[in-house]
Motif scaffolding. Structure first.
Motif, PDB file in Angstrom:
ATOM      1  N   ILE A  72       0.889  -1.284  -0.101  1.00 31.86           N
ATOM      2  CA  ILE A  72      -0.084   0.051   0.084  1.00 31.86           C
ATOM      3  C   ILE A  72       0.880   1.157   0.065  1.00 31.86           C
ATOM      4  CG2 ILE A  72      -1.503   1.323   1.205  1.00 31.86           C
ATOM      5  CD1 ILE A  72      -2.615  -1.269   2.404  1.00 31.86           C
ATOM      6  N   GLU A  73       0.642   2.172  -0.997  1.00 27.82           N
ATOM      7  CA  GLU A  73       1.512   3.541  -0.939  1.00 27.82           C
ATOM      8  C   GLU A  73       0.584   4.620  -1.053  1.00 27.82           C
ATOM      9  OE1 GLU A  73       3.922   2.856  -4.481  1.00 27.82           O
ATOM     10  OE2 GLU A  73       5.210   1.240  -3.559  1.00 27.82           O
ATOM     11  N   GLY A  74       1.143   5.821  -0.542  1.00 27.41           N
ATOM     12  CA  GLY A  74       0.545   6.914  -0.424  1.00 27.41           C
ATOM     13  C   GLY A  74      -0.754   7.174   0.326  1.00 27.41           C
ATOM     14  N   LEU A  75      -1.041   6.248   1.182  1.00 26.42           N
ATOM     15  CA  LEU A  75      -2.138   6.562   2.214  1.00 26.42           C
ATOM     16  C   LEU A  75      -1.970   7.588   3.005  1.00 26.42           C
ATOM     17  CD1 LEU A  75      -4.890   5.313   3.143  1.00 26.42           C
ATOM     18  CD2 LEU A  75      -3.483   4.264   4.783  1.00 26.42           C
ATOM     19  N   PRO A  76      -2.753   8.831   3.040  1.00 18.32           N
ATOM     20  CA  PRO A  76      -2.451   9.962   3.708  1.00 18.32           C
ATOM     21  C   PRO A  76      -2.628   9.481   5.343  1.00 18.32           C
ATOM     22  CG  PRO A  76      -4.405  10.302   2.299  1.00 18.32           C
ATOM     23  CD  PRO A  76      -4.081   8.879   2.390  1.00 18.32           C
ATOM     24  N   ILE A  77      -1.544   9.810   6.043  1.00 19.62           N
ATOM     25  CA  ILE A  77      -1.511   9.593   7.569  1.00 19.62           C
ATOM     26  C   ILE A  77      -2.499  10.371   8.220  1.00 19.62           C
ATOM     27  CG2 ILE A  77       0.298  11.466   8.280  1.00 19.62           C
ATOM     28  CD1 ILE A  77       1.721   8.997   9.657  1.00 19.62           C
ATOM     29  N   LYS A  78      -3.027  11.262   7.752  1.00 21.55           N
ATOM     30  CA  LYS A  78      -3.914  12.112   8.369  1.00 21.55           C
ATOM     31  C   LYS A  78      -5.135  11.177   8.517  1.00 21.55           C
ATOM     32  CE  LYS A  78      -6.752  16.489   8.099  1.00 21.55           C
ATOM     33  NZ  LYS A  78      -7.812  15.694   8.901  1.00 21.55           N
ATOM     34  N   ALA A  79      -5.507  10.453   7.564  1.00 24.57           N
ATOM     35  CA  ALA A  79      -6.776   9.353   7.665  1.00 24.57           C
ATOM     36  C   ALA A  79      -6.683   8.646   8.971  1.00 24.57           C
ATOM     37  CB  ALA A  79      -6.856   8.667   6.427  1.00 24.57           C
ATOM     38  N   LEU A  80      -5.460   8.128   9.043  1.00 19.92           N
ATOM     39  CA  LEU A  80      -5.331   7.006  10.209  1.00 19.92           C
ATOM     40  C   LEU A  80      -5.231   7.836  11.633  1.00 19.92           C
ATOM     41  CD1 LEU A  80      -2.059   4.696   9.431  1.00 19.92           C
ATOM     42  CD2 LEU A  80      -4.667   4.393   9.239  1.00 19.92           C
ATOM     43  N   ASN A  81      -4.874   9.013  11.704  1.00 18.16           N
ATOM     44  CA  ASN A  81      -4.815   9.989  12.900  1.00 18.16           C
ATOM     45  C   ASN A  81      -6.342  10.356  13.284  1.00 18.16           C
ATOM     46  OD1 ASN A  81      -2.036   9.914  13.156  1.00 18.16           O
ATOM     47  ND2 ASN A  81      -1.834  12.082  12.002  1.00 18.16           N
ATOM     48  N   ASP A  82      -6.868  10.511  11.982  1.00 15.22           N
ATOM     49  CA  ASP A  82      -8.572  10.934  12.271  1.00 15.22           C
ATOM     50  C   ASP A  82      -9.291   9.740  12.981  1.00 15.22           C
ATOM     51  OD1 ASP A  82      -8.111  13.487  11.504  1.00 15.22           O
ATOM     52  OD2 ASP A  82      -8.979  12.960   9.316  1.00 15.22           O
ATOM     53  N   ALA A  83      -8.776   8.420  12.308  1.00 18.24           N
ATOM     54  CA  ALA A  83      -9.686   7.069  12.921  1.00 18.24           C
ATOM     55  C   ALA A  83      -9.002   6.831  14.150  1.00 18.24           C
ATOM     56  CB  ALA A  83      -9.193   5.933  11.725  1.00 18.24           C
ATOM     57  N   GLY A  84      -8.081   7.470  14.665  1.00 21.73           N
ATOM     58  CA  GLY A  84      -7.350   6.843  16.105  1.00 21.73           C
ATOM     59  C   GLY A  84      -6.579   5.745  16.000  1.00 21.73           C
ATOM     60  N   LEU A  85      -5.968   5.429  14.551  1.00 23.30           N
ATOM     61  CA  LEU A  85      -5.310   4.050  14.762  1.00 23.30           C
ATOM     62  C   LEU A  85      -3.747   4.587  14.497  1.00 23.30           C
ATOM     63  CD1 LEU A  85      -7.146   2.366  11.673  1.00 23.30           C
ATOM     64  CD2 LEU A  85      -6.945   1.574  14.145  1.00 23.30           C
ATOM     65  N   SER A  86      -2.781   3.743  15.112  1.00 21.14           N
ATOM     66  CA  SER A  86      -1.461   3.982  14.708  1.00 21.14           C
ATOM     67  C   SER A  86      -1.091   3.155  13.553  1.00 21.14           C
ATOM     68  CB  SER A  86      -0.762   3.186  16.422  1.00 21.14           C
ATOM     69  OG  SER A  86      -0.742   2.090  16.166  1.00 21.14           O
ATOM     70  N   THR A  87       0.282   3.457  13.441  1.00 13.26           N
ATOM     71  CA  THR A  87       0.799   2.980  12.099  1.00 13.26           C
ATOM     72  C   THR A  87       0.925   1.397  12.141  1.00 13.26           C
ATOM     73  OG1 THR A  87       2.129   4.700  11.571  1.00 13.26           O
ATOM     74  CG2 THR A  87       2.733   2.910  10.446  1.00 13.26           C
ATOM     75  N   SER A  88       1.139   0.940  13.504  1.00 14.04           N
ATOM     76  CA  SER A  88       1.216  -0.654  13.797  1.00 14.04           C
ATOM     77  C   SER A  88      -0.049  -1.290  13.974  1.00 14.04           C
ATOM     78  CB  SER A  88       1.992  -0.667  15.180  1.00 14.04           C
ATOM     79  OG  SER A  88       3.299  -0.372  14.956  1.00 14.04           O
ATOM     80  N   GLN A  89      -1.174  -0.595  14.290  1.00 11.31           N
ATOM     81  CA  GLN A  89      -2.650  -1.053  14.371  1.00 11.31           C
ATOM     82  C   GLN A  89      -3.189  -1.233  13.025  1.00 11.31           C
ATOM     83  OE1 GLN A  89      -4.107   1.971  16.924  1.00 11.31           O
ATOM     84  NE2 GLN A  89      -3.967   0.474  18.732  1.00 11.31           N
ATOM     85  N   PHE A  90      -2.649  -0.281  12.403  1.00  7.75           N
ATOM     86  CA  PHE A  90      -3.252  -0.340  10.735  1.00  7.75           C
ATOM     87  C   PHE A  90      -2.607  -1.371  10.119  1.00  7.75           C
ATOM     88  CE2 PHE A  90      -3.303   0.844   6.115  1.00  7.75           C
ATOM     89  CZ  PHE A  90      -4.547   0.957   6.211  1.00  7.75           C
ATOM     90  N   GLY A  91      -1.339  -1.615  10.319  1.00 11.29           N
ATOM     91  CA  GLY A  91      -0.662  -2.790   9.611  1.00 11.29           C
ATOM     92  C   GLY A  91      -1.194  -4.016   9.949  1.00 11.29           C
ATOM     93  N   PHE A  92      -1.456  -4.216  11.426  1.00 10.31           N
ATOM     94  CA  PHE A  92      -1.855  -5.497  11.718  1.00 10.31           C
ATOM     95  C   PHE A  92      -3.443  -5.850  11.239  1.00 10.31           C
ATOM     96  CE2 PHE A  92       0.714  -4.804  15.843  1.00 10.31           C
ATOM     97  CZ  PHE A  92       1.692  -5.627  15.365  1.00 10.31           C
ATOM     98  N   LEU A  93      -4.071  -4.682  10.954  1.00 12.03           N
ATOM     99  CA  LEU A  93      -5.385  -4.739  10.453  1.00 12.03           C
ATOM    100  C   LEU A  93      -5.465  -5.086   9.080  1.00 12.03           C
ATOM    101  CD1 LEU A  93      -8.500  -4.347  10.950  1.00 12.03           C
ATOM    102  CD2 LEU A  93      -8.290  -1.971  10.177  1.00 12.03           C
ATOM    103  N   VAL A  94      -4.304  -4.433   8.177  1.00 12.77           N
ATOM    104  CA  VAL A  94      -4.261  -4.890   6.799  1.00 12.77           C
ATOM    105  C   VAL A  94      -3.619  -6.313   6.740  1.00 12.77           C
ATOM    106  CG1 VAL A  94      -2.905  -4.552   4.775  1.00 12.77           C
ATOM    107  CG2 VAL A  94      -3.746  -2.582   6.223  1.00 12.77           C
ATOM    108  N   GLN A  95      -3.182  -6.615   7.697  1.00 12.50           N
ATOM    109  CA  GLN A  95      -2.538  -8.372   7.778  1.00 12.50           C
ATOM    110  C   GLN A  95      -3.673  -9.381   7.888  1.00 12.50           C
ATOM    111  OE1 GLN A  95       0.785  -7.801  10.496  1.00 12.50           O
ATOM    112  NE2 GLN A  95       1.914  -8.612   8.773  1.00 12.50           N
TER     113      GLN A  95
END
Length: 97
Positions: free
Chosen positions: A15-38
């Motif tokens: 996954i490339e180019g996902l705005p980090i603001k979208a994760l911040n707005d959802a309250g997810l950390s980078t690691s949490q999003f990574g685990f979710l995608v997996q």
């Protein structure tokens, strides 16, 4: 994307180019999003990397500090740009879900 090794092809996801603001707005950390995608990736598909896009830009004025919505933040962190993040799941611990 395919990774070729010893004549076998393995499916991989990047996954490339996902705005980090979208994760911040959802309250997810980078690691949490990574685990979710997996967790939602199809069986047999590995997650190679996730590149999150930030907004930070260096000053356009030589030898001067430029403050803007995309530049350095003031001390109170009320504005300023966000940095990028790269998530590579190798070596990460899985969520207990």
């Amino acid at each position: 994307m395919y990774e070729v090794s010893e004549g076998k092809k393995a499916a991989a996801l990047r996954i490339e180019g996902l705005p980090i603001k979208a994760l911040n707005d959802a309250g997810l950390s980078t690691s949490q999003f990574g685990f979710l995608v997996q967790r939602v990736a199809p069986a047999g598909v590995i997650v190679e990397s996730i590149s999150l896009q930030g907004t930070f830009r260096m000053s356009s004025i030589k030898d001067q500090v430029e403050t803007s919505a995309k530049g350095f933040a003031p001390v109170d962190q009320s504005s300023g740009g966000t940095l990028i993040a790269i998530y590579e799941p190798s070596g990460e611990k899985d969520l207990p879900i």
